[in-house]
Motif scaffolding. Structure first.
Motif, PDB file in Angstrom:
ATOM      1  N   VAL A 120       0.842  -1.201   0.000  1.00 57.13           N
ATOM      2  CA  VAL A 120       0.000   0.000   0.000  1.00 57.13           C
ATOM      3  C   VAL A 120       0.874   1.247   0.000  1.00 57.13           C
ATOM      4  O   VAL A 120       1.983   1.229   0.532  1.00 57.13           O
ATOM      5  CB  VAL A 120      -0.945   0.020   1.232  1.00 57.13           C
ATOM      6  CG1 VAL A 120      -1.921  -1.143   1.196  1.00 57.13           C
ATOM      7  CG2 VAL A 120      -0.161   0.001   2.528  1.00 57.13           C
ATOM      8  N   PRO A 121       0.381   2.333  -0.595  1.00 57.94           N
ATOM      9  CA  PRO A 121       1.146   3.589  -0.517  1.00 57.94           C
ATOM     10  C   PRO A 121       1.102   4.109   0.922  1.00 57.94           C
ATOM     11  O   PRO A 121       0.056   4.091   1.562  1.00 57.94           O
ATOM     12  CB  PRO A 121       0.416   4.523  -1.481  1.00 57.94           C
ATOM     13  CG  PRO A 121      -0.898   3.890  -1.756  1.00 57.94           C
ATOM     14  CD  PRO A 121      -0.812   2.441  -1.396  1.00 57.94           C
ATOM     15  N   ALA A 122       2.247   4.497   1.422  1.00 56.88           N
ATOM     16  CA  ALA A 122       2.339   5.022   2.786  1.00 56.88           C
ATOM     17  C   ALA A 122       3.253   6.227   2.758  1.00 56.88           C
ATOM     18  O   ALA A 122       4.462   6.092   2.961  1.00 56.88           O
ATOM     19  CB  ALA A 122       2.840   3.952   3.739  1.00 56.88           C
ATOM     20  N   PRO A 123       2.691   7.401   2.494  1.00 56.89           N
ATOM     21  CA  PRO A 123       3.529   8.604   2.430  1.00 56.89           C
ATOM     22  C   PRO A 123       4.226   8.846   3.772  1.00 56.89           C
ATOM     23  O   PRO A 123       3.643   8.657   4.834  1.00 56.89           O
ATOM     24  CB  PRO A 123       2.544   9.724   2.113  1.00 56.89           C
ATOM     25  CG  PRO A 123       1.225   9.093   1.863  1.00 56.89           C
ATOM     26  CD  PRO A 123       1.295   7.668   2.274  1.00 56.89           C
ATOM     27  N   GLY A 124       5.473   9.229   3.682  1.00 55.50           N
ATOM     28  CA  GLY A 124       6.235   9.527   4.884  1.00 55.50           C
ATOM     29  C   GLY A 124       6.806   8.300   5.558  1.00 55.50           C
ATOM     30  O   GLY A 124       7.409   8.403   6.625  1.00 55.50           O
ATOM     31  N   GLN A 125       6.611   7.124   4.989  1.00 52.79           N
ATOM     32  CA  GLN A 125       7.114   5.889   5.585  1.00 52.79           C
ATOM     33  C   GLN A 125       8.129   5.260   4.622  1.00 52.79           C
ATOM     34  O   GLN A 125       7.950   5.313   3.405  1.00 52.79           O
ATOM     35  CB  GLN A 125       5.945   4.919   5.832  1.00 52.79           C
ATOM     36  CG  GLN A 125       6.304   3.773   6.732  1.00 52.79           C
ATOM     37  CD  GLN A 125       5.063   2.975   7.150  1.00 52.79           C
ATOM     38  OE1 GLN A 125       3.966   3.528   7.241  1.00 52.79           O
ATOM     39  NE2 GLN A 125       5.249   1.709   7.386  1.00 52.79           N
ATOM     40  N   GLU A 126       9.176   4.685   5.166  1.00 48.94           N
ATOM     41  CA  GLU A 126      10.187   4.039   4.326  1.00 48.94           C
ATOM     42  C   GLU A 126       9.563   2.893   3.547  1.00 48.94           C
ATOM     43  O   GLU A 126       8.661   2.224   4.046  1.00 48.94           O
ATOM     44  CB  GLU A 126      11.323   3.488   5.194  1.00 48.94           C
ATOM     45  CG  GLU A 126      12.255   4.533   5.735  1.00 48.94           C
ATOM     46  CD  GLU A 126      13.447   3.887   6.429  1.00 48.94           C
ATOM     47  OE1 GLU A 126      14.012   2.916   5.881  1.00 48.94           O
ATOM     48  OE2 GLU A 126      13.799   4.358   7.515  1.00 48.94           O
ATOM     49  N   PRO A 127      10.064   2.621   2.340  1.00 44.48           N
ATOM     50  CA  PRO A 127       9.545   1.484   1.579  1.00 44.48           C
ATOM     51  C   PRO A 127       9.899   0.168   2.281  1.00 44.48           C
ATOM     52  O   PRO A 127      10.881   0.072   3.001  1.00 44.48           O
ATOM     53  CB  PRO A 127      10.256   1.576   0.228  1.00 44.48           C
ATOM     54  CG  PRO A 127      11.115   2.781   0.259  1.00 44.48           C
ATOM     55  CD  PRO A 127      11.038   3.389   1.608  1.00 44.48           C
ATOM     56  N   ASN A 128       9.073  -0.831   2.029  1.00 47.58           N
ATOM     57  CA  ASN A 128       9.267  -2.190   2.560  1.00 47.58           C
ATOM     58  C   ASN A 128       9.240  -2.235   4.091  1.00 47.58           C
ATOM     59  O   ASN A 128       9.948  -3.007   4.714  1.00 47.58           O
ATOM     60  CB  ASN A 128      10.561  -2.800   2.014  1.00 47.58           C
ATOM     61  CG  ASN A 128      10.502  -4.319   1.998  1.00 47.58           C
ATOM     62  OD1 ASN A 128       9.433  -4.911   1.901  1.00 47.58           O
ATOM     63  ND2 ASN A 128      11.654  -4.943   2.092  1.00 47.58           N
TER      64      ASN A 128
END
Length: 188
Positions: free
Chosen positions: A152-160
């Motif tokens: 899911v897209p999570a702006p402001g959160q690191e990928p994975n």
């Protein structure tokens, strides 16, 4: 004619030298002694062989008995391994039955009873080394303990990283019993 005193004599005929019969008798006696010694050695070796054979058979029987006892212990261990776990769940069962046995319980009383029962259940699981896996949002995704349901897209959160926990997972004695179901943040 020759002088008998000047004539060399044969060494066998010298005075004090053993006769051929005496030599043969001595050889026979030596051979008899050697045969007796060899027979005694064979008898000693046979006795030692019998002793070692008996020790081997006893050791083999001991090993078989130890193996049988170990197999019985493993069988009993498997059969009764869940016994302590079941004992720790019995109070939880008692609490649930007691809560359901109250005919006029209010919603507040049922909630309090349910929360107390949940605490008992968690305590029983922890005593038996069943630990929950509930990673916080933003924790690194670990495929050994987490199962990603979606990205899911999570702006402001690191990928994975974990965006949300949908269902807690559990380990038992540091082995994953059930992975936590999670959503994972998408790459930017």
């Amino acid at each position: 004619m020759s002088d008998p005193q000047n004539t060399p004599q044969h060494p066998d005929t010298l005075q004090g030298a053993p006769s051929p019969e005496e030599i043969e008798a001595a050889q026979f006696a030596n051979e008899a002694d050697a045969l007796t010694a060899a027979q005694a050695e064979v008898a000693a070796l046979q006795a030692r062989n019998a002793e070692l054979s008996d020790q081997f058979l006893r050791a083999q029987a001991d090993v078989q008995n130890a193996r049988r006892r170990a197999d019985e212990e493993v069988s009993k261990g498997r059969k009764f391994a869940i016994e302590s776990f079941a004992e720790s769940l019995l109070p939880v069962l008692d609490s649930l039955e007691a809560g359901l046995a109250l005919p006029g319980a209010t919603a507040e009383q049922l909630r309090e009873g349910t929360e107390a029962t949940l605490r008992q259940l968690k305590s029983a699981l922890e005593r038996n080394k069943v630990i929950e896996i509930a990673p916080p949002a933003g924790a690194r995704f670990d495929p050994h303990q987490h199962q990603a349901i979606s990205v899911v897209p999570a702006p402001g959160q690191e990928p994975n990283t974990i965006a949300n926990v949908l269902q807690k997972g559990y380990t038992i004695a540091e082995r994953v019993l059930r992975p936590a179901l999670v959503t994972v943040s998408a790459p930017n």
